[in-house]
Write a protein that holds these residues in place. Structure first.
Motif, PDB file in Angstrom:
ATOM      1  N   ALA A   9      -3.308  22.934  15.303  1.00 18.00           N
ATOM      2  CA  ALA A   9      -2.059  23.154  14.585  1.00 18.00           C
ATOM      3  C   ALA A   9      -1.745  24.643  14.470  1.00 18.00           C
ATOM      4  O   ALA A   9      -0.595  25.061  14.638  1.00 18.00           O
ATOM      5  CB  ALA A   9      -2.136  22.513  13.200  1.00 18.00           C
ATOM      6  N   LEU A  10      -2.763  25.462  14.205  1.00 17.03           N
ATOM      7  CA  LEU A  10      -2.538  26.911  14.129  1.00 17.03           C
ATOM      8  C   LEU A  10      -2.124  27.467  15.489  1.00 17.03           C
ATOM      9  O   LEU A  10      -1.227  28.316  15.580  1.00 17.03           O
ATOM     10  CB  LEU A  10      -3.798  27.611  13.614  1.00 17.03           C
ATOM     11  N   ASP A  11      -2.763  26.988  16.547  1.00 18.16           N
ATOM     12  CA  ASP A  11      -2.384  27.437  17.889  1.00 18.16           C
ATOM     13  C   ASP A  11      -0.951  27.034  18.222  1.00 18.16           C
ATOM     14  O   ASP A  11      -0.195  27.801  18.826  1.00 18.16           O
ATOM     15  CB  ASP A  11      -3.345  26.864  18.932  1.00 18.16           C
ATOM     16  N   ALA A  12      -0.572  25.812  17.825  1.00 15.50           N
ATOM     17  CA  ALA A  12       0.779  25.327  18.106  1.00 15.50           C
ATOM     18  C   ALA A  12       1.813  26.123  17.312  1.00 15.50           C
ATOM     19  O   ALA A  12       2.888  26.454  17.826  1.00 15.50           O
ATOM     20  CB  ALA A  12       0.881  23.836  17.772  1.00 15.50           C
ATOM     21  N   LEU A  13       1.487  26.433  16.065  1.00 18.14           N
ATOM     22  CA  LEU A  13       2.405  27.229  15.245  1.00 18.14           C
ATOM     23  C   LEU A  13       2.582  28.614  15.842  1.00 18.14           C
ATOM     24  O   LEU A  13       3.702  29.149  15.883  1.00 18.14           O
ATOM     25  CB  LEU A  13       1.865  27.325  13.820  1.00 18.14           C
ATOM     26  N   ALA A  14       1.489  29.202  16.323  1.00 18.25           N
ATOM     27  CA  ALA A  14       1.591  30.503  16.989  1.00 18.25           C
ATOM     28  C   ALA A  14       2.489  30.417  18.215  1.00 18.25           C
ATOM     29  O   ALA A  14       3.384  31.261  18.414  1.00 18.25           O
ATOM     30  CB  ALA A  14       0.191  30.985  17.391  1.00 18.25           C
ATOM     31  N   ALA A  70       1.559  19.979   8.616  1.00 14.26           N
ATOM     32  CA  ALA A  70       0.968  18.646   8.709  1.00 14.26           C
ATOM     33  C   ALA A  70       1.422  17.931   9.968  1.00 14.26           C
ATOM     34  O   ALA A  70       0.653  17.223  10.617  1.00 14.26           O
ATOM     35  CB  ALA A  70       1.323  17.825   7.472  1.00 14.26           C
ATOM     36  N   ALA A  71       2.699  18.106  10.332  1.00 18.94           N
ATOM     37  CA  ALA A  71       3.204  17.486  11.558  1.00 18.94           C
ATOM     38  C   ALA A  71       2.493  18.050  12.782  1.00 18.94           C
ATOM     39  O   ALA A  71       2.175  17.316  13.719  1.00 18.94           O
ATOM     40  CB  ALA A  71       4.710  17.688  11.677  1.00 18.94           C
ATOM     41  N   LEU A  72       2.231  19.339  12.777  1.00 16.72           N
ATOM     42  CA  LEU A  72       1.510  19.940  13.894  1.00 16.72           C
ATOM     43  C   LEU A  72       0.073  19.422  13.967  1.00 16.72           C
ATOM     44  O   LEU A  72      -0.482  19.266  15.051  1.00 16.72           O
ATOM     45  CB  LEU A  72       1.501  21.468  13.761  1.00 16.72           C
ATOM     46  N   VAL A  73      -0.516  19.149  12.808  1.00 16.31           N
ATOM     47  CA  VAL A  73      -1.870  18.596  12.793  1.00 16.31           C
ATOM     48  C   VAL A  73      -1.908  17.252  13.523  1.00 16.31           C
ATOM     49  O   VAL A  73      -2.877  16.912  14.194  1.00 16.31           O
ATOM     50  CB  VAL A  73      -2.381  18.448  11.345  1.00 16.31           C
ATOM     51  N   THR A  74      -0.817  16.478  13.424  1.00 14.67           N
ATOM     52  CA  THR A  74      -0.760  15.180  14.106  1.00 14.67           C
ATOM     53  C   THR A  74      -0.509  15.322  15.597  1.00 14.67           C
ATOM     54  O   THR A  74      -0.577  14.341  16.324  1.00 14.67           O
ATOM     55  CB  THR A  74       0.354  14.291  13.529  1.00 14.67           C
ATOM     56  N   GLY A  75      -0.167  16.526  16.048  1.00 14.54           N
ATOM     57  CA  GLY A  75       0.140  16.720  17.461  1.00 14.54           C
ATOM     58  C   GLY A  75       1.615  16.730  17.744  1.00 14.54           C
ATOM     59  O   GLY A  75       2.040  16.887  18.887  1.00 14.54           O
ATOM     60  N   ALA A  76       2.448  16.573  16.705  1.00 13.84           N
ATOM     61  CA  ALA A  76       3.902  16.585  16.895  1.00 13.84           C
ATOM     62  C   ALA A  76       4.430  18.006  16.775  1.00 13.84           C
ATOM     63  O   ALA A  76       3.813  18.863  16.160  1.00 13.84           O
ATOM     64  CB  ALA A  76       4.571  15.700  15.845  1.00 13.84           C
ATOM     65  N   ALA A  77       5.594  18.250  17.387  1.00  8.91           N
ATOM     66  CA  ALA A  77       6.268  19.533  17.218  1.00  8.91           C
ATOM     67  C   ALA A  77       6.913  19.549  15.847  1.00  8.91           C
ATOM     68  O   ALA A  77       7.725  18.691  15.524  1.00  8.91           O
ATOM     69  CB  ALA A  77       7.317  19.734  18.301  1.00  8.91           C
ATOM     70  N   ALA A  78       6.551  20.504  14.988  1.00 13.54           N
ATOM     71  CA  ALA A  78       7.064  20.522  13.629  1.00 13.54           C
ATOM     72  C   ALA A  78       8.319  21.355  13.485  1.00 13.54           C
ATOM     73  O   ALA A  78       9.094  21.143  12.575  1.00 13.54           O
ATOM     74  CB  ALA A  78       6.000  21.074  12.681  1.00 13.54           C
ATOM     75  N   LEU A  79       8.524  22.307  14.350  1.00 11.08           N
ATOM     76  CA  LEU A  79       9.647  23.212  14.205  1.00 11.08           C
ATOM     77  C   LEU A  79      10.614  23.089  15.367  1.00 11.08           C
ATOM     78  O   LEU A  79      10.209  22.965  16.511  1.00 11.08           O
ATOM     79  CB  LEU A  79       9.160  24.675  14.136  1.00 11.08           C
ATOM     80  N   PRO A  80      11.918  23.128  15.079  1.00 14.71           N
ATOM     81  CA  PRO A  80      12.882  23.130  16.169  1.00 14.71           C
ATOM     82  C   PRO A  80      12.903  24.474  16.848  1.00 14.71           C
ATOM     83  O   PRO A  80      12.305  25.431  16.368  1.00 14.71           O
ATOM     84  CB  PRO A  80      14.213  22.854  15.448  1.00 14.71           C
ATOM     85  N   ARG A  81      13.592  24.567  17.964  1.00  8.48           N
ATOM     86  CA  ARG A  81      13.697  25.847  18.661  1.00  8.48           C
ATOM     87  C   ARG A  81      14.313  26.875  17.736  1.00  8.48           C
ATOM     88  O   ARG A  81      15.239  26.603  16.993  1.00  8.48           O
ATOM     89  CB  ARG A  81      14.559  25.681  19.916  1.00  8.48           C
ATOM     90  N   GLY A  82      13.801  28.085  17.833  1.00  6.95           N
ATOM     91  CA  GLY A  82      14.265  29.138  16.956  1.00  6.95           C
ATOM     92  C   GLY A  82      13.276  29.416  15.836  1.00  6.95           C
ATOM     93  O   GLY A  82      13.386  30.399  15.137  1.00  6.95           O
ATOM     94  N   GLY A  83      12.271  28.516  15.664  1.00 10.27           N
ATOM     95  CA  GLY A  83      11.222  28.779  14.703  1.00 10.27           C
ATOM     96  C   GLY A  83      11.583  28.540  13.257  1.00 10.27           C
ATOM     97  O   GLY A  83      10.864  28.937  12.373  1.00 10.27           O
TER      98      GLY A  83
END
Length: 215
Positions: A9-14, A70-83
């Motif tokens: 999730a941290l890697d995905a958020l980055a 939490a969404a990123l922890v599940t493997g889903a994209a939590a943020l739309p484009r633009g961050g």
């Protein structure tokens, strides 16, 4: 929620902010090496977890909410484009005690029918997510009477995850997945005063992962 889930999730958020793990750490005001792969396993081979303070600083620095994480922890994209953090939406809600009744779920475990209430929550990646309101003390101290848990039918389930399980007999329970084999699953009760359970796989209608709780 596993060690690998949190670091993923941290890697995905980055990545969603165009940053490396080191860049994310710097943006949060942490040591640049704090999230390096070499820091995720200790010298003794044991898994090292990011501190809650580090995660809080990352969320503050990126403008992400806990539901996004939490969404990123599940493997889903939590943020739309633009961050930007996802906007809220409404999802179905019933009491956990009601969930064992007929007419609330289809055979795949997705919410159906008109008996559901609704609740507004921050954006959750799974379009089939639903909410259950806890009643009683059977899940204390993790979940207390009145807490609402957000459940994702599409999230992968791993050992150690908190899950909602429905049996073929119509029983619905919130437990921790202790072990799953090709033939059976073992569930640990969240309240140590209550017994653990073990089921043959044919006895289980579905098992969904709890991805977030409002407490």
């Amino acid at each position: 929620m596993t060690h690998e889930d949190i670091w993923r999730a941290l890697d995905a958020l980055a990545a969603e902010h165009g940053l490396s793990a080191s860049g994310l750490a710097r943006k949060a005001g942490l040591d640049a090496t704090a999230f390096n792969p070499s820091k995720r396993i200790g010298a003794d081979g044991r898994a090292r977890w990011p501190s809650t303070e580090s995660v809080a600083k990352v969320l503050a620095a990126t403008g992400a909410g806990f539901a996004d994480f939490a969404a990123l922890v599940t493997g889903a994209a939590a943020l739309p484009r633009g961050g930007r953090p996802g906007i809220g939406r409404r999802i179905p809600l019933i009491g956990l005690a009601q969930a064992g009744g007929d007419g609330y779920f289809d055979d795949g475990g997705y919410p159906v029918g008109g008996g559901w209430d609704e609740i507004s929550v921050p954006e959750v990646g799974d379009p089939n997510a639903y909410a259950l309101e806890i009643s009683g003390e059977s899940m204390e101290p993790v979940f207390r009477d009145g807490d609402v848990v957000i459940v994702s039918p599409g999230a992968p389930v791993r050992r150690g995850d908190r899950v909602v399980v429905r049996t073929q007999r119509g029983e619905v329970m919130a437990k921790e997945l202790k072990r799953q084999s090709a033939r059976r699953i073992d569930l640990r009760s969240l309240n140590p005063a209550h017994p653990d359970y073990s089921f043959e796989l044919p006895e289980i209608a579905w098992m969904h992962r709890i991805v977030w709780a409002t407490q």
